[in-house]
Design an enzyme around this catalytic site. Structure first.
Site, PDB file in Angstrom:
ATOM      1  N   ASP A  88     -78.929  -8.135-110.300  1.00 44.92           N
ATOM      2  CA  ASP A  88     -80.076  -7.234-110.168  1.00 44.92           C
ATOM      3  C   ASP A  88     -80.964  -7.402-111.402  1.00 44.92           C
ATOM      4  O   ASP A  88     -80.459  -7.453-112.525  1.00 44.92           O
ATOM      5  CB  ASP A  88     -79.566  -5.785-110.034  1.00 44.92           C
ATOM      6  CG  ASP A  88     -80.652  -4.822-109.595  1.00 44.92           C
ATOM      7  OD1 ASP A  88     -81.695  -4.738-110.282  1.00 44.92           O
ATOM      8  OD2 ASP A  88     -80.471  -4.140-108.579  1.00 44.92           O
ATOM      9  N   ILE A  89     -82.301  -7.501-111.177  1.00 40.60           N
ATOM     10  CA  ILE A  89     -83.195  -7.715-112.336  1.00 40.60           C
ATOM     11  C   ILE A  89     -83.325  -6.474-113.216  1.00 40.60           C
ATOM     12  O   ILE A  89     -83.755  -6.582-114.365  1.00 40.60           O
ATOM     13  CB  ILE A  89     -84.655  -8.140-111.975  1.00 40.60           C
ATOM     14  CG1 ILE A  89     -85.145  -7.467-110.718  1.00 40.60           C
ATOM     15  CG2 ILE A  89     -84.822  -9.624-111.972  1.00 40.60           C
ATOM     16  CD1 ILE A  89     -86.648  -7.537-110.574  1.00 40.60           C
ATOM     17  N   ASN A 107     -77.949   1.819-100.154  1.00 37.11           N
ATOM     18  CA  ASN A 107     -78.975   2.775 -99.731  1.00 37.11           C
ATOM     19  C   ASN A 107     -79.613   2.334 -98.414  1.00 37.11           C
ATOM     20  O   ASN A 107     -79.844   1.143 -98.208  1.00 37.11           O
ATOM     21  CB  ASN A 107     -80.061   2.881-100.803  1.00 37.11           C
ATOM     22  CG  ASN A 107     -79.506   3.335-102.145  1.00 37.11           C
ATOM     23  OD1 ASN A 107     -78.658   4.222-102.186  1.00 37.11           O
ATOM     24  ND2 ASN A 107     -79.960   2.735-103.218  1.00 37.11           N
ATOM     25  N   GLN A 156     -83.653   3.594-100.429  1.00 36.09           N
ATOM     26  CA  GLN A 156     -83.772   2.135-100.290  1.00 36.09           C
ATOM     27  C   GLN A 156     -85.201   1.690-100.618  1.00 36.09           C
ATOM     28  O   GLN A 156     -86.146   2.098 -99.954  1.00 36.09           O
ATOM     29  CB  GLN A 156     -83.407   1.715 -98.858  1.00 36.09           C
ATOM     30  CG  GLN A 156     -83.398   0.201 -98.661  1.00 36.09           C
ATOM     31  CD  GLN A 156     -82.935  -0.205 -97.259  1.00 36.09           C
ATOM     32  OE1 GLN A 156     -82.961   0.592 -96.325  1.00 36.09           O
ATOM     33  NE2 GLN A 156     -82.529  -1.453 -97.118  1.00 36.09           N
ATOM     34  N   HIS A 184     -78.475  -4.408 -98.640  1.00 31.11           N
ATOM     35  CA  HIS A 184     -77.799  -4.914 -99.838  1.00 31.11           C
ATOM     36  C   HIS A 184     -76.794  -3.896-100.349  1.00 31.11           C
ATOM     37  O   HIS A 184     -76.982  -2.691-100.204  1.00 31.11           O
ATOM     38  CB  HIS A 184     -78.800  -5.262-100.945  1.00 31.11           C
ATOM     39  CG  HIS A 184     -79.783  -4.182-101.261  1.00 31.11           C
ATOM     40  ND1 HIS A 184     -80.879  -3.919-100.472  1.00 31.11           N
ATOM     41  CD2 HIS A 184     -79.830  -3.285-102.281  1.00 31.11           C
ATOM     42  CE1 HIS A 184     -81.565  -2.918-100.992  1.00 31.11           C
ATOM     43  NE2 HIS A 184     -80.951  -2.499-102.076  1.00 31.11           N
ATOM     44  N   PHE A 185     -75.746  -4.427-100.933  1.00 37.61           N
ATOM     45  CA  PHE A 185     -74.757  -3.611-101.632  1.00 37.61           C
ATOM     46  C   PHE A 185     -74.973  -3.799-103.131  1.00 37.61           C
ATOM     47  O   PHE A 185     -75.119  -4.931-103.590  1.00 37.61           O
ATOM     48  CB  PHE A 185     -73.332  -4.027-101.266  1.00 37.61           C
ATOM     49  CG  PHE A 185     -72.886  -3.496 -99.930  1.00 37.61           C
ATOM     50  CD1 PHE A 185     -73.277  -4.108 -98.753  1.00 37.61           C
ATOM     51  CD2 PHE A 185     -72.073  -2.368 -99.859  1.00 37.61           C
ATOM     52  CE1 PHE A 185     -72.877  -3.605 -97.517  1.00 37.61           C
ATOM     53  CE2 PHE A 185     -71.666  -1.857 -98.628  1.00 37.61           C
ATOM     54  CZ  PHE A 185     -72.074  -2.482 -97.459  1.00 37.61           C
ATOM     55  N   HIS A 186     -75.005  -2.683-103.860  1.00 39.05           N
ATOM     56  CA  HIS A 186     -75.032  -2.735-105.318  1.00 39.05           C
ATOM     57  C   HIS A 186     -73.582  -2.721-105.798  1.00 39.05           C
ATOM     58  O   HIS A 186     -72.797  -1.869-105.367  1.00 39.05           O
ATOM     59  CB  HIS A 186     -75.687  -1.483-105.906  1.00 39.05           C
ATOM     60  CG  HIS A 186     -77.139  -1.318-105.589  1.00 39.05           C
ATOM     61  ND1 HIS A 186     -78.124  -1.574-106.501  1.00 39.05           N
ATOM     62  CD2 HIS A 186     -77.775  -0.901-104.467  1.00 39.05           C
ATOM     63  CE1 HIS A 186     -79.304  -1.323-105.962  1.00 39.05           C
ATOM     64  NE2 HIS A 186     -79.129  -0.900-104.721  1.00 39.05           N
TER      65      HIS A 186
HETATM   66  P1  AMP Z   1     -82.559  -0.253-103.525  1.00 43.29           P
HETATM   67  O1  AMP Z   1     -83.291   0.870-104.196  1.00 43.29           O
HETATM   68  O2  AMP Z   1     -81.171   0.115-103.100  1.00 43.29           O
HETATM   69  O3  AMP Z   1     -83.377  -0.854-102.400  1.00 43.29           O
HETATM   70  O4  AMP Z   1     -82.364  -1.357-104.634  1.00 43.29           O
HETATM   71  C1  AMP Z   1     -83.219  -2.450-104.812  1.00 43.29           C
HETATM   72  C2  AMP Z   1     -82.743  -3.191-106.035  1.00 43.29           C
HETATM   73  O5  AMP Z   1     -83.309  -4.501-106.028  1.00 43.29           O
HETATM   74  C3  AMP Z   1     -83.171  -2.548-107.383  1.00 43.29           C
HETATM   75  O6  AMP Z   1     -81.989  -2.243-108.130  1.00 43.29           O
HETATM   76  C4  AMP Z   1     -84.006  -3.635-108.049  1.00 43.29           C
HETATM   77  O7  AMP Z   1     -83.805  -3.697-109.436  1.00 43.29           O
HETATM   78  C5  AMP Z   1     -83.527  -4.899-107.351  1.00 43.29           C
HETATM   79  N1  AMP Z   1     -84.478  -5.999-107.300  1.00 43.29           N
HETATM   80  C6  AMP Z   1     -85.761  -5.947-106.885  1.00 43.29           C
HETATM   81  N2  AMP Z   1     -86.336  -7.177-106.956  1.00 43.29           N
HETATM   82  C7  AMP Z   1     -85.374  -8.024-107.407  1.00 43.29           C
HETATM   83  C8  AMP Z   1     -85.336  -9.426-107.695  1.00 43.29           C
HETATM   84  N3  AMP Z   1     -86.389 -10.212-107.533  1.00 43.29           N
HETATM   85  N4  AMP Z   1     -84.175  -9.948-108.151  1.00 43.29           N
HETATM   86  C9  AMP Z   1     -83.092  -9.168-108.342  1.00 43.29           C
HETATM   87  N5  AMP Z   1     -83.065  -7.847-108.083  1.00 43.29           N
HETATM   88  C10 AMP Z   1     -84.190  -7.273-107.627  1.00 43.29           C
END
Ligand code: AMP
Ligand code: ZN
Length: 138
Positions: free
Chosen positions: A34-35, A88, A95, A101-103
């Protein structure tokens, strides 16, 4: 045709169209950092095909996503003290990126992260009604 969404940033990651720190991939799933990590090593696992939520994704593909989530969790557990997994669904569910996606968040003793949502109380008889309502939807 395989589901894909040309505007979706995670579809672009799956197709290697943007630079990403990829930890693992197989033919169905991909895991990357995750960035904006909650803790260092915070990883996202996605299906390569575009499905928005856990409601939409076919069960067999979800199983593949979970298998990759377990694989990454095992690796991260070797460099951390615990693992938190979050997933989420839809804007109201928190979300931001509408591609399932799974964190996987590695946790450390005293890392200061707290799951502290306020809790609610049920009224008398409310749980029975709710259980019936949900059971009828299964
Ligand atoms: P969610 O709120 O569950 O949809 O989480 C989205 C996640 O994607 C967040 O934790 C962001 O930091 C992550 N994210 C968004 N763009 C990127 C990217 N280009 N590379 C890696 N992670 C990302
Ligand atoms: Zn997508």
């Amino acid at each position: 045709m395989k589901p894909t969404n040309t505007n979706c940033i995670f579809c672009k990651i799956a197709k290697k169209q943007i630079p990403t720190d990829i930890l693992y991939e197989n033919n169905k799933t991909i895991a990357f950092l995750d960035i904006n990590p909650v803790n260092k090593g915070h990883t996202l696992v996605i299906p390569k095909e575009h499905y928005e939520t856990i409601i939409d994704i076919p069960e067999d593909l979800l199983i593949e996503v979970i298998k990759t989530t377990k694989k990454i969790s095992i690796a991260l557990s070797k460099i951390s003290d615990g693992i938190t997994i979050a997933q989420n669904n839809k804007k109201s569910g928190g979300q931001e990126i509408p591609h399932l996606h799974f964190h996987i968040i590695p946790r450390y003793k005293n890392d200061g992260l707290k799951y502290n949502w306020p809790t609610k109380k049920y009224k008398e008889g409310e749980t029975q009604q709710l259980v019936e309502k949900i059971k009828n939807l299964l």
